[in-house]
Scaffold this motif. Sequence first.
Motif, PDB file in Angstrom:
ATOM      1  N   GLN A 221     -13.459  34.845   3.564  1.00  0.00           N
ATOM      2  CA  GLN A 221     -14.555  35.702   4.029  1.00  0.00           C
ATOM      3  C   GLN A 221     -14.639  35.739   5.549  1.00  0.00           C
ATOM      4  N   PHE A 222     -14.127  34.693   6.203  1.00  0.00           N
ATOM      5  CA  PHE A 222     -14.327  34.539   7.642  1.00  0.00           C
ATOM      6  C   PHE A 222     -13.056  34.749   8.463  1.00  0.00           C
ATOM      7  N   ILE A 223     -12.010  35.291   7.843  1.00  0.00           N
ATOM      8  CA  ILE A 223     -10.791  35.597   8.593  1.00  0.00           C
ATOM      9  C   ILE A 223     -11.062  36.788   9.506  1.00  0.00           C
ATOM     10  N   LEU A 224     -10.825  36.609  10.780  1.00  0.00           N
ATOM     11  CA  LEU A 224     -11.100  37.674  11.743  1.00  0.00           C
ATOM     12  C   LEU A 224      -9.997  38.726  11.760  1.00  0.00           C
ATOM     13  N   ASP A 225      -8.743  38.274  11.682  1.00  0.00           N
ATOM     14  CA  ASP A 225      -7.603  39.182  11.773  1.00  0.00           C
ATOM     15  C   ASP A 225      -6.584  38.784  10.713  1.00  0.00           C
ATOM     16  N   SER A 226      -6.436  39.606   9.696  1.00  0.00           N
ATOM     17  CA  SER A 226      -5.524  39.269   8.596  1.00  0.00           C
ATOM     18  C   SER A 226      -4.064  39.254   9.040  1.00  0.00           C
ATOM     19  N   HIS A 227      -3.770  39.805  10.211  1.00  0.00           N
ATOM     20  CA  HIS A 227      -2.392  39.812  10.718  1.00  0.00           C
ATOM     21  C   HIS A 227      -2.127  38.640  11.674  1.00  0.00           C
ATOM     22  N   CYS A 228      -3.108  37.779  11.799  1.00  0.00           N
ATOM     23  CA  CYS A 228      -2.960  36.620  12.686  1.00  0.00           C
ATOM     24  C   CYS A 228      -1.783  35.752  12.220  1.00  0.00           C
TER      25      CYS A 228
ATOM     26  N   GLN B 273      -1.576  31.539   4.677  1.00  0.00           N
ATOM     27  CA  GLN B 273      -1.628  30.789   3.421  1.00  0.00           C
ATOM     28  C   GLN B 273      -2.854  31.188   2.599  1.00  0.00           C
ATOM     29  N   LEU B 274      -4.000  31.345   3.283  1.00  0.00           N
ATOM     30  CA  LEU B 274      -5.221  31.753   2.594  1.00  0.00           C
ATOM     31  C   LEU B 274      -5.077  33.136   1.973  1.00  0.00           C
ATOM     32  N   ILE B 275      -4.481  34.050   2.722  1.00  0.00           N
ATOM     33  CA  ILE B 275      -4.317  35.415   2.234  1.00  0.00           C
ATOM     34  C   ILE B 275      -3.329  35.464   1.063  1.00  0.00           C
ATOM     35  N   ALA B 276      -2.189  34.802   1.233  1.00  0.00           N
ATOM     36  CA  ALA B 276      -1.159  34.817   0.193  1.00  0.00           C
ATOM     37  C   ALA B 276      -1.633  34.124  -1.091  1.00  0.00           C
ATOM     38  N   GLY B 277      -2.481  33.096  -0.940  1.00  0.00           N
ATOM     39  CA  GLY B 277      -2.896  32.308  -2.102  1.00  0.00           C
ATOM     40  C   GLY B 277      -4.218  32.724  -2.705  1.00  0.00           C
ATOM     41  N   ARG B 278      -4.801  33.822  -2.215  1.00  0.00           N
ATOM     42  CA  ARG B 278      -6.144  34.208  -2.649  1.00  0.00           C
ATOM     43  C   ARG B 278      -6.230  34.435  -4.162  1.00  0.00           C
ATOM     44  N   GLN B 279      -5.357  35.284  -4.693  1.00  0.00           N
ATOM     45  CA  GLN B 279      -5.443  35.601  -6.123  1.00  0.00           C
ATOM     46  C   GLN B 279      -5.115  34.384  -6.977  1.00  0.00           C
ATOM     47  N   ASN B 280      -4.161  33.607  -6.553  1.00  0.00           N
ATOM     48  CA  ASN B 280      -3.812  32.400  -7.304  1.00  0.00           C
ATOM     49  C   ASN B 280      -4.977  31.420  -7.338  1.00  0.00           C
TER      50      ASN B 280
END
Length: 314
Positions: free
Chosen positions: A174-181, A188-195
């Motif tokens: 919820q608190f990621i400022l830039d998903s391309h960071c 890791q948070l983005i890639a593992g979200r659905q899992n």
Amino acid sequence: MIPKDINQKISRRLWNLPDKGELESHREETFIDDIIQKSHIEKELLASLDGVRTVFDGGAGCGRFSILLAKKGCRVTHFDISQPMLDKAQELARAAGVEQNITFVQGALEDLSAYYDGAFDLVMSFDAPISYTWPHQETVIGELVRIAGKKVMFSVSSRLGYLPYLANPIQKNQFILDSHCPDPWVQQLIAGRQNAIDRFVLDKHAMDNFMESGLMGGEEEVAEYEKGGTPWCITYTFLPDELKALLEKQGVQNIQMAGPGAYARTIPGEILAKIMREPQSRKDFLEICYKFDSSPYVCDMGKDNLFVKGDIVS
């Protein structure tokens, strides 16, 4: 039985990872909750500098607040367990032109015997290093108060603020400022979200145990450490009344608390990111957060930390 010295060993290994200084110095560019918490603390500090000339910053990290106060003319002792953090802080202080106002010391909060009673006008410790000293957190608070001459300001891990984590495995997304960071943790948070969602099972027993003990972590962290890993520190989380009672026992007066991040955690991540990208909206939002999060009615629902300040009255 968990050894009493294990958490300090875990802390030393974790915070002395070679990349810790560089990664931690960019947290305000990476996570919105870090921006909100640090903005709240900065406002508190800048409003509390009357009569403050000497400062002890315990668990000072990369110098976010040491450097701020050094710029205001304070003499700051920057104290941290991590050499990579100290190195980064010194680099940033040099770039800011205030290195001469800061003394850098490597050490653990569990041992402050080098400092005399009332040695510093202000003693501060932010982003929960006190919580990582379990099972010595009460002694550490007493020692930090002992070396304070006028004021104390701390942020510790909040028990009620942490409880939602046990029902929300994607809370940090919820608190990621830039998903391309490029930060590895962000990716890791983005890639593992659905899992994380798919694997999640609500564990009421774990939640009840946490609320009773206040401990986030334990035997699993010890086992990982003993296998040569670098687990997160076992974290002791405080309830507001508990923290207030500990400080009152040490003679601290005029105690006030806040829950930085309490307002922001009610807002979807996409909206938070949009607010943060527009300078005036960001400024206005941080002002609203400060007012809302300063209410005693939400102090125990900050995103991670429970903020507290008080006076040392002789």
